[in-house]
Design a protein around this motif. Sequence first.
Motif, PDB file in Angstrom:
ATOM      1  N   THR A   7       0.835  -1.202   0.000  1.00  0.00           N
ATOM      2  CA  THR A   7       0.000   0.000   0.000  1.00  0.00           C
ATOM      3  C   THR A   7       0.871   1.253   0.000  1.00  0.00           C
ATOM      4  O   THR A   7       0.638   2.177  -0.786  1.00  0.00           O
ATOM      5  CB  THR A   7      -0.940   0.013   1.225  1.00  0.00           C
ATOM      6  N   GLN A   8       1.889   1.272   0.833  1.00  0.00           N
ATOM      7  CA  GLN A   8       2.775   2.431   0.898  1.00  0.00           C
ATOM      8  C   GLN A   8       3.511   2.648  -0.423  1.00  0.00           C
ATOM      9  O   GLN A   8       3.647   3.779  -0.882  1.00  0.00           O
ATOM     10  CB  GLN A   8       3.773   2.272   2.039  1.00  0.00           C
ATOM     11  N   ASP A  41     -12.849  -0.246   4.374  1.00  0.00           N
ATOM     12  CA  ASP A  41     -11.952   0.587   5.180  1.00  0.00           C
ATOM     13  C   ASP A  41     -10.836   1.227   4.355  1.00  0.00           C
ATOM     14  O   ASP A  41      -9.852   1.703   4.905  1.00  0.00           O
ATOM     15  CB  ASP A  41     -11.366  -0.225   6.333  1.00  0.00           C
ATOM     16  N   ASP A  44      -9.616   4.775   5.423  1.00  0.00           N
ATOM     17  CA  ASP A  44      -8.819   4.725   6.651  1.00  0.00           C
ATOM     18  C   ASP A  44      -7.462   4.082   6.401  1.00  0.00           C
ATOM     19  O   ASP A  44      -6.445   4.532   6.937  1.00  0.00           O
ATOM     20  CB  ASP A  44      -9.563   3.964   7.754  1.00  0.00           C
ATOM     21  N   ALA A  45      -7.428   3.036   5.568  1.00  0.00           N
ATOM     22  CA  ALA A  45      -6.164   2.359   5.267  1.00  0.00           C
ATOM     23  C   ALA A  45      -5.198   3.312   4.560  1.00  0.00           C
ATOM     24  O   ALA A  45      -3.992   3.309   4.848  1.00  0.00           O
ATOM     25  CB  ALA A  45      -6.418   1.118   4.409  1.00  0.00           C
ATOM     26  N   ARG A  47      -5.195   6.647   4.815  1.00  0.00           N
ATOM     27  CA  ARG A  47      -4.749   7.651   5.788  1.00  0.00           C
ATOM     28  C   ARG A  47      -3.669   7.089   6.718  1.00  0.00           C
ATOM     29  O   ARG A  47      -2.688   7.765   7.020  1.00  0.00           O
ATOM     30  CB  ARG A  47      -5.942   8.156   6.591  1.00  0.00           C
ATOM     31  N   VAL A  48      -3.849   5.851   7.155  1.00  0.00           N
ATOM     32  CA  VAL A  48      -2.847   5.205   8.024  1.00  0.00           C
ATOM     33  C   VAL A  48      -1.524   5.047   7.273  1.00  0.00           C
ATOM     34  O   VAL A  48      -0.451   5.340   7.807  1.00  0.00           O
ATOM     35  CB  VAL A  48      -3.360   3.844   8.543  1.00  0.00           C
ATOM     36  N   ALA A  49      -1.593   4.587   6.031  1.00  0.00           N
ATOM     37  CA  ALA A  49      -0.373   4.394   5.243  1.00  0.00           C
ATOM     38  C   ALA A  49       0.341   5.727   5.007  1.00  0.00           C
ATOM     39  O   ALA A  49       1.579   5.788   5.050  1.00  0.00           O
ATOM     40  CB  ALA A  49      -0.702   3.721   3.910  1.00  0.00           C
ATOM     41  N   ARG A  51       0.272   8.337   7.031  1.00  0.00           N
ATOM     42  CA  ARG A  51       0.904   8.690   8.310  1.00  0.00           C
ATOM     43  C   ARG A  51       2.182   7.896   8.522  1.00  0.00           C
ATOM     44  O   ARG A  51       3.189   8.427   8.989  1.00  0.00           O
ATOM     45  CB  ARG A  51      -0.067   8.443   9.479  1.00  0.00           C
ATOM     46  N   ARG A  52       2.162   6.623   8.168  1.00  0.00           N
ATOM     47  CA  ARG A  52       3.358   5.791   8.330  1.00  0.00           C
ATOM     48  C   ARG A  52       4.479   6.263   7.417  1.00  0.00           C
ATOM     49  O   ARG A  52       5.653   6.261   7.803  1.00  0.00           O
ATOM     50  CB  ARG A  52       3.022   4.325   8.072  1.00  0.00           C
ATOM     51  N   ARG A  55       5.990   9.303   8.992  1.00  0.00           N
ATOM     52  CA  ARG A  55       6.868   8.936  10.112  1.00  0.00           C
ATOM     53  C   ARG A  55       8.221   8.440   9.636  1.00  0.00           C
ATOM     54  O   ARG A  55       9.212   8.533  10.346  1.00  0.00           O
ATOM     55  CB  ARG A  55       6.209   7.862  10.984  1.00  0.00           C
TER      56      ARG A  55
END
Length: 80
Positions: A7-8, A41, A44-45, A47-49, A51-52, A55
């Motif tokens: 995904t990333q 989802d 949301d998936a 958005r999480v990716a 953010r990762r 980071r």
Amino acid sequence: MKQLGETQRALLARLQTGRAATLKELIEAVWGEDPDGGPDDAPDAVRVALRRLKRRGVPIERERQEVWRLNQNQDQGVAA
């Protein structure tokens, strides 16, 4: 350093085009142009990716609500 997930990698590839991307475009980059738009989802998936990736030092900027861009003026230094 841990390798990027599928995904990333898909999100980073889309953002490296130099154009801002909407949430819908990022979902399509990961799951294709499926009429269902990926799993329930998927937003949301994504958005999480994102953010990762941030980071990890990837210079992703939120341009406006639900639109992101890669700041190409900064060094990425991320192993794909």
